[in-house]
Every structure is written in C-alpha cells, then in structure tokens.
Motif scaffolding. Sequence first.
Motif, short mmCIF file in Angstrom:
data_model
loop_
_atom_site.label_atom_id
_atom_site.label_comp_id
_atom_site.label_asym_id
_atom_site.label_seq_id
_atom_site.Cartn_x
_atom_site.Cartn_y
_atom_site.Cartn_z
N THR A 144 -11.36 0.45 -3.75
CA THR A 144 -11.81 -0.29 -3.60
C THR A 144 -11.72 -1.36 -3.11
O THR A 144 -12.50 -3.14 -2.86
CB THR A 144 -13.23 -0.18 -4.88
OG1 THR A 144 -13.83 1.04 -5.16
CG2 THR A 144 -14.58 -0.91 -4.82
N VAL A 145 -10.70 -2.00 -5.05
CA VAL A 145 -9.97 -3.23 -4.38
C VAL A 145 -9.34 -3.56 -3.07
O VAL A 145 -9.46 -4.69 -2.49
CB VAL A 145 -8.50 -3.68 -5.23
CG1 VAL A 145 -8.21 -3.99 -5.35
CG2 VAL A 145 -9.81 -3.40 -7.12
N LEU A 146 -8.48 -2.94 -2.30
CA LEU A 146 -8.30 -3.48 -1.49
C LEU A 146 -9.06 -3.45 -0.12
O LEU A 146 -8.86 -3.83 1.07
CB LEU A 146 -7.48 -2.00 -0.37
CG LEU A 146 -6.30 -1.61 -1.74
CD1 LEU A 146 -5.43 -0.59 -1.03
CD2 LEU A 146 -4.95 -2.41 -1.69
N ALA A 147 -10.30 -2.52 -0.80
CA ALA A 147 -11.33 -2.97 0.89
C ALA A 147 -12.58 -4.06 -0.01
O ALA A 147 -13.28 -4.61 0.82
CB ALA A 147 -12.37 -1.84 0.71
N SER B 64 -6.84 -12.87 -1.49
CA SER B 64 -5.85 -12.44 -2.58
C SER B 64 -4.88 -11.07 -2.45
O SER B 64 -3.64 -10.90 -1.41
CB SER B 64 -5.26 -12.66 -3.90
OG SER B 64 -5.39 -12.20 -4.51
N ILE B 65 -5.82 -9.98 -1.56
CA ILE B 65 -5.34 -8.80 -1.47
C ILE B 65 -4.89 -8.76 0.27
O ILE B 65 -4.35 -8.36 0.10
CB ILE B 65 -6.36 -8.10 -2.44
CG1 ILE B 65 -6.18 -7.63 -3.08
CG2 ILE B 65 -5.84 -6.23 -1.65
CD1 ILE B 65 -5.45 -7.38 -4.11
N LYS C 199 -1.30 -8.74 1.31
CA LYS C 199 -0.83 -8.16 0.65
C LYS C 199 -0.70 -7.20 2.12
O LYS C 199 0.05 -6.42 1.91
CB LYS C 199 -0.76 -7.59 -0.19
CG LYS C 199 -0.30 -9.01 -1.55
CD LYS C 199 -0.97 -8.40 -3.21
CE LYS C 199 -0.56 -9.38 -3.76
NZ LYS C 199 -1.52 -10.55 -4.21
N LEU C 200 -2.03 -6.58 2.88
CA LEU C 200 -1.98 -5.70 3.70
C LEU C 200 -1.42 -6.57 4.80
O LEU C 200 -1.29 -5.07 5.66
CB LEU C 200 -3.54 -5.56 3.25
CG LEU C 200 -4.17 -5.31 2.39
CD1 LEU C 200 -5.69 -5.02 2.58
CD2 LEU C 200 -4.13 -3.76 1.83
N VAL C 201 -0.97 -7.16 4.74
CA VAL C 201 -0.30 -7.81 6.50
C VAL C 201 1.05 -7.66 5.86
O VAL C 201 1.20 -8.58 4.95
CB VAL C 201 -0.68 -9.15 7.21
CG1 VAL C 201 -0.09 -9.03 8.26
CG2 VAL C 201 -1.85 -8.97 7.39
N THR D 124 0.47 -1.53 -0.10
CA THR D 124 -0.01 0.07 -0.01
C THR D 124 0.78 0.91 -0.09
O THR D 124 0.27 1.88 -0.70
CB THR D 124 -1.19 0.34 1.10
OG1 THR D 124 0.01 -0.10 2.32
CG2 THR D 124 -2.16 -1.51 1.04
N GLY D 125 2.15 1.17 0.19
CA GLY D 125 2.84 2.15 0.72
C GLY D 125 3.50 2.74 -0.62
O GLY D 125 4.06 3.54 -1.26
#
Length: 337
Positions: free
Chosen positions: A117-120, A125-126, A129-131, A97-98
């Motif tokens: 919207t994709v991130l939420a 699989s998304i 990547k947020l962790v 995300t950075g």
Amino acid sequence: MRYAKMFTAAATAALALTFAPAQAAEKRTMCVFDIIGANGDIYNIMKDYKTAALDWGVDFELKPYTDEKIASEDLKAGQCDAAVLTGIRGRQFNSYTGSMDSIGALPSYDAIRTVITVLASGNPSINEKLVSGPYEVAGVTPMGAAYLFVKDRTIDTVSELSGKSIAVLEYDTAQANMASRVGMSPVMSDISNFSGRFNNGSVDICFAPIAAYSALELYKGMQPDGGILDYVLGQLTAQVILKKDQFPDDFAAQSRKYMLGQFDRAMRIIENANSEVNKKWWIRIPEADKLRYDEMMRDARIALTKDGIYNKEMMGLLRKVRCKHEPSRAECVNPVE
C-alpha cells in the motif's frame, strides 16, 4: 439555407469525432516468470493486467517463462520491455523493493499488505526509490510466506538444523548466509532444481513458499517422516519491472495501483495453497525457539545490509511496519535496523 449548411457541416464534424479511431495503444512485450508457465496463477493475473493496461495506453504481448534467469536476462537484453520476476531475482534491478523478500522481515500478510500500500501511495519520496537506472518497479503482489521444508520432523529447534544440508538459491546471498549461521551446509541450486534435490533426498531441507507443496510436489520429499517448520522465514513477492523510457509517464503509477488491487486475489490463491497442505505436516516449534529465530534473522539482516545486499531504507520501512502490527516486539523498544 445558410444555417442548414452550417448545421450539416457541424453535424458532420461531430460524427467524424465520434467515430474517429482511438489513438492506438503502444505495443510492448512483457516477460512473465511463472514456475507453472502459461497455466500458472501469476500468469493468469498478468493476463487481466494486459487488459487493464490497454486503458493506460499500452498493448502487451505476454511471454511466459518457467526459467526466471532467462526472463531476467531477456529484460536486460531488451528482448522484453517489462518483466514479472520474484523480488529476490528483481533485487538486481531495484534493491529497495528487492529487499522486501529479506529473511524474517515480514512475519504476516497484514504486514506485506501495508508495505505494498505504501509503494502504491504515490508519495514522491517513495516513487523516487522505485526508479533505479533505466528500470522502474510498477507493482508488487504477494506469492506467499516461505517456510523450511524438512525430511526429518524431529528438527524443531535452531540447534538441530546444524549439520543438515539445505538447497539455497545461488543468486541469493542471504539464504547461504543464513544457512551458514546455524551450521547448515548450503547446496547451491536454482528455482528449477531445488525441489528435485529435496524430493530425491539430495538435501535435507529446502526453503520455499507454501504453494510449492503442491506445485512442486514437496510432499514427496517430506515422506514419510518430514514436515514444515511453522515459522515464516520471509514473504516472497512477484514484481513488475519496466524499462522506464518505454512507457507513458503515468503508466507505472497506474500499474502500482492496479497490482495493489490484486492483493485479495493473490491472497485467495495463497489460502487455497495453504488448504492443500495436510495438517499432519506442520511442525510446531517452541516459543523460545521462535524468539531465537527472530533474533537470528534480525542479526543476519543487519549484517547483509552492512554488506550492501539489503537496502537500508527498505529495512527501516519494514521495521516500522512490523512494529505497527506488533508493537510488543523487542526491536520496537530498541530499534537497530
């Protein structure tokens, strides 16, 4: 009589359940960076977030910070359980995300809405990547498109940037890299002093979101003959970063949906900031130069991705989003990111 006693006992039990205290929300601390502090727009969004988070089982104490470096250090040191930071500063906690704030990667607000919207979306699989290590990204909101503010409005082509000094954020390798590519002299700064350097004439150029025009009084640095180059150099974001083990399992997912729901509110703030800019400041640049900027930004992103500054997977997602919104872009025919 026996039935009356049974009824009374059942009624008493039901009343006890009805008036039983709800399970207490877990108390957590959130460090919120806002250049204006507790009166700023980001901080106000997070005050409503605090209210919403009670329904997700967390009672936040919000702590305002006007120095982003201290906010990020306090998150690392455990002085706060969560923080709101810019994507650029947040890259150290999550490169995926950075990398949203990468140079030239999101040319429009429609594009950034698609990415958030994709991130939420809840896609597994998304989500993975947020962790990153002990941290999880629990929401993103736009802070506005960033532009070049210049002291001399005759600077309207790429070649005329050469030889000029520019304030760049010392912790963002990308800005210094971009400046050097076009022959500018980067002057290492931070978010608390770059505007002062521009306003007092120490540097010729600065890179900032449009909200800085009023909030940081950049119009002072542009007087009398400066302006704002009408080319989106990137989208700045505010990101909610959690220490994952301090929160309930479903907290981050609910938080991401909530922050997506704040998109229109954030856009109203950005549009208000845009409306405060006197039209005389805008410098329209030739179409051929816009294409040169596009190519230059793409080459810089590729190089920075190879160097590990930008996240390759996010670069691929951003290219797909650009091509979804502008299929005629040259990169959509011959993808290299």
